[in-house]
Design an enzyme around this catalytic site. Sequence first.
Site, PDB file in Angstrom:
ATOM      1  N   CYS A 115       1.023  -1.239   0.143  1.00 11.81           N
ATOM      2  CA  CYS A 115      -0.160   0.140   0.054  1.00 11.81           C
ATOM      3  C   CYS A 115       1.014   1.094  -0.139  1.00 11.81           C
ATOM      4  O   CYS A 115       0.663   2.227  -0.719  1.00 11.81           O
ATOM      5  CB  CYS A 115      -0.919  -0.041   1.288  1.00 11.81           C
ATOM      6  SG  CYS A 115      -2.117   1.249   1.183  1.00 11.81           S
ATOM      7  N   CYS A 116       1.938   1.600   0.747  1.00 15.21           N
ATOM      8  CA  CYS A 116       2.799   2.508   1.020  1.00 15.21           C
ATOM      9  C   CYS A 116       3.640   2.577  -0.454  1.00 15.21           C
ATOM     10  O   CYS A 116       3.897   3.594  -0.768  1.00 15.21           O
ATOM     11  CB  CYS A 116       3.697   1.936   2.114  1.00 15.21           C
ATOM     12  SG  CYS A 116       3.321   2.927   3.759  1.00 15.21           S
TER      13      CYS A 116
ATOM     14  N   CYS B  20      -1.132   8.602   7.326  1.00 12.58           N
ATOM     15  CA  CYS B  20      -2.621   8.217   6.930  1.00 12.58           C
ATOM     16  C   CYS B  20      -3.409   7.679   7.942  1.00 12.58           C
ATOM     17  O   CYS B  20      -2.835   7.107   9.007  1.00 12.58           O
ATOM     18  CB  CYS B  20      -2.468   6.983   6.025  1.00 12.58           C
ATOM     19  SG  CYS B  20      -1.442   7.481   4.316  1.00 12.58           S
TER      20      CYS B  20
ATOM     21  N   CYS C   8      -3.437   4.145   9.413  1.00  9.17           N
ATOM     22  CA  CYS C   8      -2.283   3.759   9.938  1.00  9.17           C
ATOM     23  C   CYS C   8      -1.761   4.654  11.119  1.00  9.17           C
ATOM     24  O   CYS C   8      -0.581   4.385  11.575  1.00  9.17           O
ATOM     25  CB  CYS C   8      -1.046   3.250   9.106  1.00  9.17           C
ATOM     26  SG  CYS C   8      -1.748   2.309   7.417  1.00  9.17           S
TER      27      CYS C   8
ATOM     28  N   CYS D  88       7.604   4.367   5.901  1.00  8.58           N
ATOM     29  CA  CYS D  88       6.713   3.719   4.796  1.00  8.58           C
ATOM     30  C   CYS D  88       7.663   3.570   3.789  1.00  8.58           C
ATOM     31  O   CYS D  88       7.002   3.064   2.424  1.00  8.58           O
ATOM     32  CB  CYS D  88       6.000   5.016   4.487  1.00  8.58           C
ATOM     33  SG  CYS D  88       6.768   6.852   4.436  1.00  8.58           S
TER      34      CYS D  88
HETATM   35  S1  SF4 Z   1       0.477   4.758   5.774  1.00 11.37           S
HETATM   36 FE1  SF4 Z   1      -1.233   2.892   5.539  1.00 11.37          FE
HETATM   37  S2  SF4 Z   1      -2.709   3.878   4.120  1.00 11.37           S
HETATM   38 FE2  SF4 Z   1      -1.158   5.200   4.048  1.00 11.37          FE
HETATM   39  S3  SF4 Z   1       0.102   4.295   2.266  1.00 11.37           S
HETATM   40 FE3  SF4 Z   1       1.035   3.430   3.872  1.00 11.37          FE
HETATM   41  S4  SF4 Z   1      -0.171   1.583   4.212  1.00 11.37           S
HETATM   42 FE4  SF4 Z   1      -1.577   2.916   2.936  1.00 11.37          FE
END
Ligand code: SF4
Length: 236
Positions: A123-124, A206, A209, A232
């Site tokens: 996701c990151c 985010c 998280c 991240c």
């Molecule tokens: S901090 Fe969490 S929601 Fe944001 S990009 Fe990374 S995994 Fe995704």
Amino acid sequence: MTTAQTTRSKAELKELAEQAGRDLEDATPLEILTWAAETFGPRFCVTSSMEDAVVAHLASRALPGVDVVFLDTGYHFPETLGTADAVGAVMDVNLITLTPVQSVAEQDAQYGPKLHDRDPDLCCALRKVKPLEQGLGSYDAWATGLRRDESPTRANTPVVGWDEKRQKVKIAPIARWTQEDVDAYVAEHGVLTNPLLDDGYPSIGCAPCTFRVAEGEDARSGRWAGRAKTECGLHG
Ligand code: SF4
């Protein structure tokens, strides 16, 4: 032709970064950013998570109208988006908002919902690392708000170093500052800060998280709480 307008090879940039890291270790943040402004001119930018606008404020003193790059992951708190809007509206900066290729809905359709819970690294990578890599393409140097006192993984952050992954000069002008130094600068200059800082979130990322942190706990312990993940990928 000024120094800032010359085109440098990656090898020259790397040598420049390593020399500046040694020369500027004891310099103030404003001195470091003034060096960056004079050396790179428009090929220099600041990235901001919109936790506060301290580095953006410092950079705008060194280079009025400086590019401030904000990564809108699609998962930010409303307060963070509001802080970004305010920075763009009231500060002498050029706010540039980067977005991932896919919206959250498109990502959900391809990978399934809540990828952040199942595979936060992916996701990151999709929502932070790739968009930043593309967004930084035209710059030789970027500045961040990393500080050595934030976590053990950041304890050796150079004030100027070579970002091997992106092949760019990476500047951490407030690396040597403590939270008290940041608070003092905010108070002295009336710098914009994210309202969540006063609501139990000492480190803001985010929404899915980022969690509140009890008083006295490590500031970054609310990021990916309960997981081994601590960064991240933007600064690894
Ligand atoms: S901090 Fe969490 S929601 Fe944001 S990009 Fe990374 S995994 Fe995704």
